[in-house]
Scaffold this active site. Structure first.
Site, PDB file in Angstrom:
ATOM      1  N   ARG A  59       0.831  -1.211   0.000  1.00 46.51           N
ATOM      2  CA  ARG A  59       0.000   0.000   0.000  1.00 46.51           C
ATOM      3  C   ARG A  59       0.865   1.259   0.000  1.00 46.51           C
ATOM      4  NH1 ARG A  59      -3.846   2.764   4.102  1.00 46.51           N
ATOM      5  NH2 ARG A  59      -5.753   3.179   2.918  1.00 46.51           N
ATOM      6  N   ILE A  85      -7.557   6.790  -1.175  1.00 47.73           N
ATOM      7  CA  ILE A  85      -7.283   5.351  -1.221  1.00 47.73           C
ATOM      8  C   ILE A  85      -8.132   4.778  -0.099  1.00 47.73           C
ATOM      9  CG2 ILE A  85      -5.196   5.587   0.240  1.00 47.73           C
ATOM     10  CD1 ILE A  85      -4.004   3.203  -1.294  1.00 47.73           C
ATOM     11  N   SER A  86      -8.898   3.742  -0.402  1.00 48.76           N
ATOM     12  CA  SER A  86      -9.908   3.282   0.554  1.00 48.76           C
ATOM     13  C   SER A  86      -9.283   2.739   1.829  1.00 48.76           C
ATOM     14  CB  SER A  86     -10.768   2.193  -0.071  1.00 48.76           C
ATOM     15  OG  SER A  86     -11.385   2.685  -1.211  1.00 48.76           O
ATOM     16  N   GLN A  87     -10.119   2.723   2.841  1.00 49.80           N
ATOM     17  CA  GLN A  87      -9.729   2.160   4.130  1.00 49.80           C
ATOM     18  C   GLN A  87      -9.472   0.660   3.936  1.00 49.80           C
ATOM     19  OE1 GLN A  87     -12.892   2.744   6.903  1.00 49.80           O
ATOM     20  NE2 GLN A  87     -11.770   1.846   8.621  1.00 49.80           N
ATOM     21  N   PRO A  88      -8.328   0.119   4.399  1.00 53.10           N
ATOM     22  CA  PRO A  88      -8.028  -1.300   4.178  1.00 53.10           C
ATOM     23  C   PRO A  88      -9.154  -2.242   4.607  1.00 53.10           C
ATOM     24  CG  PRO A  88      -6.096  -0.189   5.001  1.00 53.10           C
ATOM     25  CD  PRO A  88      -7.196   0.819   5.036  1.00 53.10           C
TER      26      PRO A  88
END
Lengths: 236, 806
Positions: A59, A85-88
């Site tokens: 990431r 960038i999306s939350q994992p």
């Protein structure tokens, strides 16, 4: 002197890589805690395969330099152009919910940083991804190529009509909800296929909409979200 | 000496104009709820300057003209400079739940915007302090300036974009500086500085940095990132900045609540943004109904499954989609009501051809009016009163609107709508769907209360709601739904895979069929709210779903403090959307106001002399603290109450604020005379003033709804006059306790005077924000009642606490 500099660089890179591996593992540990909670509440779950994929994708190579210190924090991060960038945890859950198989072909609408596409690429045969913001599309294409994801094909364009040449798809991932689910995307989904859409604003995913096209073409949706952890009434 | 009057007027006009302009600008680049922060930081500037002047009075008196002219010049410069710098602060309101640094950015914005007000207030404060003999005339010009400044900026915003309005405003203090500098000892240096500043402007350098940097997370910014997107048209007014965006390569297709089963794709659309957000659309219509057949497959089409060629009232017509919806379904007549004339003009004129000349259709009448006012004054009855989606999904989902006053979704509004439905007619309201349910359930609770207030015994029989995955549509009717109606709703929903949330006689296994949730939350909520235990259910629900009312018109506010720890812990598990960041920002603003007030107003006063009689300090401080809170509580509650009457928050702030300033000023100037008259008859003036305020405020709580109802449909000019007439007696009386108290303090503890100003200023800074928080929690009337208690306590403190003379 030159040799010494090179050695230093290599050592420094190795240390950095190790550092990221450690923080990435911490992130995975955190996700596993949430996954356990999710299992307890009989909703969604995170499989080992998805967690492995999450632990493989770097990431930190997908975030702007200013966000590097937070690359493995379980939260959305700004990547410019009004995008995140999306939350994992959300990426893991979305990946899990579409039940990826090794021979699946998946369409993604909204490449963004390329993170979701990379996670999918670890699990399925091929990922087709469309992005509407030119700068992000170019950046993600180069990034995914340099990271060796040759099973991801990206293009710049309108995701509303899907990607007819490669349809039908086993699964479709739409990375941001619009006012409605485009009918062409529903058409390009295989019978028995699944579509996942995060619902809510940037930084604020509310729920995940999972759309299932049954074998006879009927559409049924399910919504998942933090709601399952919150009893809606009761003692405060 | 005479130059101080026009200079005061110019500075005062610039200050109030700048305050209102900042509210407008922050609504565009960020969101609406910074308005209350601006009031607070303007007051902070005034409070801090009061402290500075009090501590340096003797030095400043000797160089009054120079100090005044320099402050005015710095006001002009910082107006522009702080504006430019603020645009560079990387504040991202949406990230506030993730990134604590955003609180620092918010504080930086707060302090930056305070600086110009510090200099503006220094001019006024210097004039008061150094020209004590002419204080009443200076006060007069200060207040006239405030009134003119409010008028000027509202007028300017109709013809100028905000950046150009800023240039207009910065000229005012520059002129003030020029006028006073002629009499200053350092006039040469001042003139030189003024010409440098003016020259810099003539080169055009500052203007190149004035562009508004809109949050990249607002709808307009995001749209413009899309390949080949461009702004086709932009128009600005005090009501909002409207932007029309075309995106030929990736056209927008806005069809909220569209069924999965539809075979129809929306045609080309233009995006319409108000204040860079709240997207709606203008749909291309060439006259072929097939091209807009998708409109038959949205949840908002439900009422047309029950009505045959109804007469329709569309409230909030916007880009005209709901008018198109009515025409598509064969409405016999459509009255479209839109508040913003520029929005009406876009659909009726600029893009009339694109929109298929819908407002030229002989069935359609367009009214550029405020919705509540229009309904209250309308003699007509409608088969359908339609309220569509007036906000964007992103805004709705992220808690952006949690502080917005909305008088469209209140119990009183629904009663008005019900009174204007024809026999068999209904109200239809479509909202974005949230999970856990919030909007939809609050709407049911509000409709239920309105029906009960209208004398309906069994409200459950008068309501029906369906939902898609992202919208819900509620129908409300004066008469009960018939068996045929219910069958028609079932058939409409089933064929489009919409779920029924509530239907009279509905069974549990009917809910949650197509858009399945882990539990049938909506049905369970509706059943509870329409049953006997509604109050207990609302009280135990994790979010605030009690009905919105005109006294507490926060329809979009769902936050409960008790739920915060639970949802905050869930933010890493997908629960971030449950936190209303708008509310958190208000709380953060309150904290920073208190801290900044403490450090900039009160702490510096510690260096001043404090030799007043022992034992009186706390009581004197208490008096001025309570007055500060009480005054602002009433003023803020009135600003929010008058939004209903004056149609828009900015109008309300401009008219109510300037009205309070002017009449409180007059009251203050007349306080000596009043005190003398009262004392001659053996009365204590302060308790009498507090009693008058209490009586007037209570009377207003009762008569304002009646007055609003009677005059809400009047012209804007008449409404402004009525507002002034209503506020005048109350503000006049409220202007008295402070100078009367100050006079008593001056008689026996003159060194307490700077403290009196400082403590009062501190309370004002904090209460501008605190009043809004209290109003959201308890309603405007509770804030007013609390203010009256504070006035009463203050009167008690001064009558018992310290002597009239030393």
């Amino acid at each position: 002197m030159k040799i010494l500099t090179c050695l230093l660089l290599i050592v420094s890179f190795a240390v950095q890589a190790d550092d990221y591996a450690a923080v990435r593992q911490s992130m995975i540990d955190e996700l596993q805690v949430y996954a356990k909670l999710a299992r307890d509440t009989d909703a969604s779950r995170l499989s080992d395969a998805v967690l492995r994929a999450m632990n493989t994708v770097e990431r930190h190579r997908m975030v702007p330099a200013s966000q590097l210190p937070f690359a493995y924090e379980n939260r959305p991060l700004p990547i410019g152009h009004g995008q995140t960038i999306s939350q994992p945890y959300i990426v893991a859950l979305m990946t899990e919910l579409i039940e990826p198989d090794a021979d699946d072909v998946v369409l993604e609408i909204g490449t963004g940083s390329g993170y979701q596409a990379a996670v999918l690429a670890e699990l399925v045969e091929h990922v087709y991804s469309i992005e509407i913001i030119e700068a992000l599309a170019t950046q993600a294409k180069h990034r995914l190529e340099s990271m060796g994801y040759d099973n991801v094909t990206t293009r710049l364009g309108d995701g509303y009509f899907g990607w007819d040449e490669h349809a039908p798809f086993d699964a479709i991932v739409v990375t941001a909800a619009a006012s409605h689910v485009p009918p062409p995307l529903i058409e390009q989904l295989k019978p028995g296929g699944l579509m996942i859409i995060p619902v809510g604003g940037r930084f604020m995913t509310q729920t995940l909409l999972l759309l299932e096209k049954t074998d006879d073409g009927e559409i049924i949706t399910r919504q998942y979200g933090a709601v399952r952890f919150v009893p809606l009434t009761g003692k405060h | 000496m005479r130059s101080v009057y026009p200079a005061t007027l110019l500075v005062s006009a610039g200050a109030i104009g700048y305050e209102l302009l900042l509210m407008r600008v922050l609504s565009i680049v960020q969101w609406h709820h910074f308005a209350y922060m601006i009031i607070s930081l303007a007051l902070l500037g005034y409070g801090a300057s009061g402290t500075l002047i009090a501590l340096n009075r003797h030095r400043l008196e000797k160089r009054f003209e120079t100090a005044f002219a320099l402050s005015a010049l710095l006001f002009s410069i910082t107006m522009v400079l702080c504006f430019i710098l603020s645009q560079r602060v990387p504040f991202n309101a949406l990230e506030i739940v993730w990134n604590p640094r955003q609180f620092l950015h918010l504080s930086l914005l707060y302090l930056l915007f305070m600086v110009p007000f510090l200099f503006a207030a220094s001019c006024i404060g210097l004039a008061f302090t150094c020209r004590r003999l002419a204080i009443s005339r200076i006060y007069f010009f200060d207040l006239i300036g405030a009134g003119l400044g409010a008028l000027l900026i509202i007028g300017a915003l109709f013809v100028l974009i905000p950046q150009n309005a800023l240039i207009l405003l910065m000229v005012l203090p520059l002129m003030a500086s020029f006028v006073v500098a002629k009499e200053a000892t350092a006039r040469t240096a001042l003139f030189a500085a003024q010409f440098v500043w003016l020259g810099l402007f003539l080169t055009g350098i500052p203007q190149t940095h004035l562009d508004l940097r809109i949050s990249e997370y607002k709808g307009l910014s995001q749209s413009l990132e899309v390949v080949d997107s461009r702004v086709l048209h932009e128009s600005s007014s005090p009501l909002g900045l409207i932007s029309i965006v075309e995106s030929p390569t990736v056209p927008v297709r806005h069809a909220p609540g569209l069924s999965f089963n539809t075979r129809h794709i929306p045609p080309e659309q233009l995006q319409v943004f108000t204040d860079a957000d709240g997207m709606s659309a203008i749909t291309r219509f060439g006259g072929d109904p097939l091209s807009i057949a998708y409109l038959g497959d949205v949840t908002a089409a439900l009422p047309y499954a029950l009505l045959d060629a109804p007469r329709v009232l569309v409230l909030g017509a916007g880009g005209g989609n709901d008018v198109l919806l009515a025409l598509y379904h064969g409405a016999i007549a459509v009255d479209a009501v839109e508040l913003n004339p520029q929005m009406s003009e876009l659909v009726a004129d600029t893009y009339a051809e694109f929109a298929g000349h819908i407002y030229a259709d002989e069935r359609v009448r367009l009214f550029t009016r405020e919705a509540r006012g229009f309904v209250a004054q309308s003699p007509d009855a409608y088969g359908l009163i339609h309220i569509g989606l007036l906000d964007s999904f992103g805004a709705s989902g992220a808690g952006v609107q949690s502080l917005n006053e909305s008088y469209i979704y209140t119990v009183e509004a629904m009663r008005d709508y019900l009174a204007h439905t024809a026999p068999g007619g209904m109200i239809a309201i479509t909202r974005w769907l949230k999970l856990p349910p919030r909007d939809s359930l609050k709407l049911i609770a509000t409709a239920r209360l309105a029906l009960v207030a209208e004398g309906v015994d069994e409200p459950a029989a008068h309501l029906a709601m369906i939902r898609s995955w992202n919208t819900s549509t509620l129908l409300i009717r004066s008469t009960a739904f018939t068996v045929d109606d219910i069958a028609a709703i079932r058939s409409f929903s089933r064929s489009r895979s919409f779920d029924t949330v509530w239907l009279p006689g509905m069974r549990g296994d009917d809910a949650n069929r197509f858009n399945r949730l882990v539990e049938p939350y909506f049905y369970e909520g509706a059943t509870a709210l329409l049953g006997d235990g509604a109050d207990e259910y609302m009280a135990s629900y994790k979010f605030h779903i009690e009905p919105a009312s005109d006294n507490r018109p926060y329809y979009f506010h769902f936050f409960k403090w008790t739920t915060l720890p639970e949802v905050f812990a869930l933010r890493r598990m997908g629960g971030a959307g449950l936190i209303e960041w708008g509310y958190l920002i208000l709380v953060a603003t309150l904290l920073q106001a208190a801290i900044a007030g403490l450090f900039l107003i009160l702490l510096p006063l510690l260096s001043a002399r404090r030799d007043w009689p022992r034992g009186t300090g706390a009581r004197m401080g208490g008096y001025f603290l309570l007055l500060g809170f009480a005054f602002l509580f009433i003023e803020m509650a009135f600003i929010q109450k008058f939004i209903l009457f004056l149609s828009h928050p900015l109008y309300s702030i401009a008219v109510v604020l300037s009205s309070f300033l002017v009449f409180a000023g007059v009251g203050s100037a007349w306080s000596d005379t009043a005190a003398a008259l009262l004392k001659a008859r053996g009365h204590e003036p302060i308790p009498i003033a507090a009693s008058c305020i209490a009586v007037l405020a209570v009377v207003y709580v009762i008569i304002l709804p009646i007055a609003f109802d009677r005059f809400i449909g009047s012209s804007d000019i008449l409404k402004i006059v009525i507002t002034n007439v209503l506020i005048a007696p109350l503000a006049f009386t409220m202007g008295m306790p402070f100078p009367l108290g100050l006079k008593r303090v001056a008689a026996f503890a003159p060194h307490f005077i700077p403290w009196a100003w400082g403590i009062n200023g501190f309370a004002s800074v904090v209460s501008a924000v605190l009043a809004t928080l209290l109003a959201i929690q308890f309603g405007f009337n509770a804030v007013i009642v609390l203010a009256l208690v504070l006035y009463g306590t203050a009167a008690l403190l001064i009558s018992r606490g310290f002597p009239a003379r030393a």
